[in-house]
Design a protein around this motif. Structure first.
Motif, PDB file in Angstrom:
ATOM      1  N   TYR A   1      44.908  -0.637 -75.527  1.00 52.12           N
ATOM      2  CA  TYR A   1      45.466   0.480 -74.768  1.00 52.12           C
ATOM      3  C   TYR A   1      46.731   0.029 -74.039  1.00 52.12           C
ATOM      4  O   TYR A   1      46.989  -1.165 -73.890  1.00 52.12           O
ATOM      5  CB  TYR A   1      44.438   1.052 -73.788  1.00 52.12           C
ATOM      6  CG  TYR A   1      43.717   0.009 -72.963  1.00 52.12           C
ATOM      7  CD1 TYR A   1      44.232  -0.415 -71.747  1.00 52.12           C
ATOM      8  CD2 TYR A   1      42.531  -0.564 -73.410  1.00 52.12           C
ATOM      9  CE1 TYR A   1      43.586  -1.379 -71.010  1.00 52.12           C
ATOM     10  CE2 TYR A   1      41.874  -1.531 -72.668  1.00 52.12           C
ATOM     11  CZ  TYR A   1      42.415  -1.933 -71.456  1.00 52.12           C
ATOM     12  OH  TYR A   1      41.778  -2.901 -70.719  1.00 52.12           O
ATOM     13  N   SER A   2      47.501   1.007 -73.594  1.00 57.55           N
ATOM     14  CA  SER A   2      48.770   0.705 -72.944  1.00 57.55           C
ATOM     15  C   SER A   2      48.549   0.016 -71.605  1.00 57.55           C
ATOM     16  O   SER A   2      47.572   0.275 -70.901  1.00 57.55           O
ATOM     17  CB  SER A   2      49.572   1.991 -72.734  1.00 57.55           C
ATOM     18  OG  SER A   2      48.905   2.817 -71.805  1.00 57.55           O
ATOM     19  N   VAL A   3      49.484  -0.854 -71.269  1.00 55.55           N
ATOM     20  CA  VAL A   3      49.522  -1.410 -69.922  1.00 55.55           C
ATOM     21  C   VAL A   3      49.785  -0.239 -68.990  1.00 55.55           C
ATOM     22  O   VAL A   3      50.665   0.587 -69.258  1.00 55.55           O
ATOM     23  CB  VAL A   3      50.636  -2.471 -69.806  1.00 55.55           C
ATOM     24  CG1 VAL A   3      50.804  -2.933 -68.377  1.00 55.55           C
ATOM     25  CG2 VAL A   3      50.342  -3.646 -70.731  1.00 55.55           C
ATOM     26  N   GLY A   4      49.028  -0.112 -67.929  1.00 55.17           N
ATOM     27  CA  GLY A   4      49.212   0.992 -67.001  1.00 55.17           C
ATOM     28  C   GLY A   4      47.934   1.320 -66.280  1.00 55.17           C
ATOM     29  O   GLY A   4      46.959   0.565 -66.332  1.00 55.17           O
ATOM     30  N   GLY A   5      47.929   2.462 -65.613  1.00 57.98           N
ATOM     31  CA  GLY A   5      46.748   2.872 -64.860  1.00 57.98           C
ATOM     32  C   GLY A   5      47.012   4.130 -64.076  1.00 57.98           C
ATOM     33  O   GLY A   5      48.015   4.824 -64.279  1.00 57.98           O
TER      34      GLY A   5
END
Length: 162
Positions: free
Chosen positions: A41-45
């Motif tokens: 999954y994408s880096v982020g939050g």
């Protein structure tokens, strides 16, 4: 406090993600300790209350890579409707930003982790020409070269489960 809340119908999330692409490689995260350890999954939050999307993305990049990075531009908006493993319905809005890849980021090794413990999140460079059989979120990362796009793209995903 994260911008997420429950409703009678389900749960709402407001999140950000980073598009970190270097040539044909894309930097993704995964949690090998989870039952779905084969999902990248994408880096982020989640965005915190009172935080701009850009501020949230830069914070998440620092937390997950350990690096101070620079954003290029907003590249995509993703409206995602799905049910989690417990059956909770989610309505999620994500803003994805292109990240400028500098020498430090380009040399970040696969397996890099800024989380403690053996079950923590790890970052991996994936070769996009060899990702057809990999479960990547969001899926449009596999098919869209955001460096060639000029506009902000809009994606809508409706899944029964995730």
């Amino acid at each position: 406090m994260d911008c997420t809340f429950k409703t009678e119908e389900g749960k709402f999330n407001y999140r950000v993600g980073a598009i970190i692409r270097n040539g044909n490689r894309i930097l993704m995260a995964r949690n090998p300790g989870e039952t779905r350890g084969d999902m990248w999954y994408s880096v982020g939050g989640r965005v915190r209350f009172g935080e701009t999307a850009e501020e949230a993305c830069l914070r998440e990049l620092k937390e997950e890579t350990g690096l101070e990075l620079e954003l290029e531009r907003l590249a995509a908006i993703h409206e995602n409707f799905f049910r989690d493993a417990e059956g909770t319905l989610y309505h999620e809005i994500s803003l994805f930003f292109l990240v400028k890849v500098d020498k430090k980021l380009a040399s970040l090794e696969s397996g890099h982790s800024t989380t403690d413990g053996p079950d923590g999140e790890v970052l991996e460079w994936l070769d996009l020409s060899d990702c057809d059989d990999k479960q990547i979120y969001p899926e449009f990362f596999k098919t869209t070269d955001f460096s060639k796009e000029k506009d902000i793209l809009h994606f809508i995903t409706r899944n029964k489960t995730r």
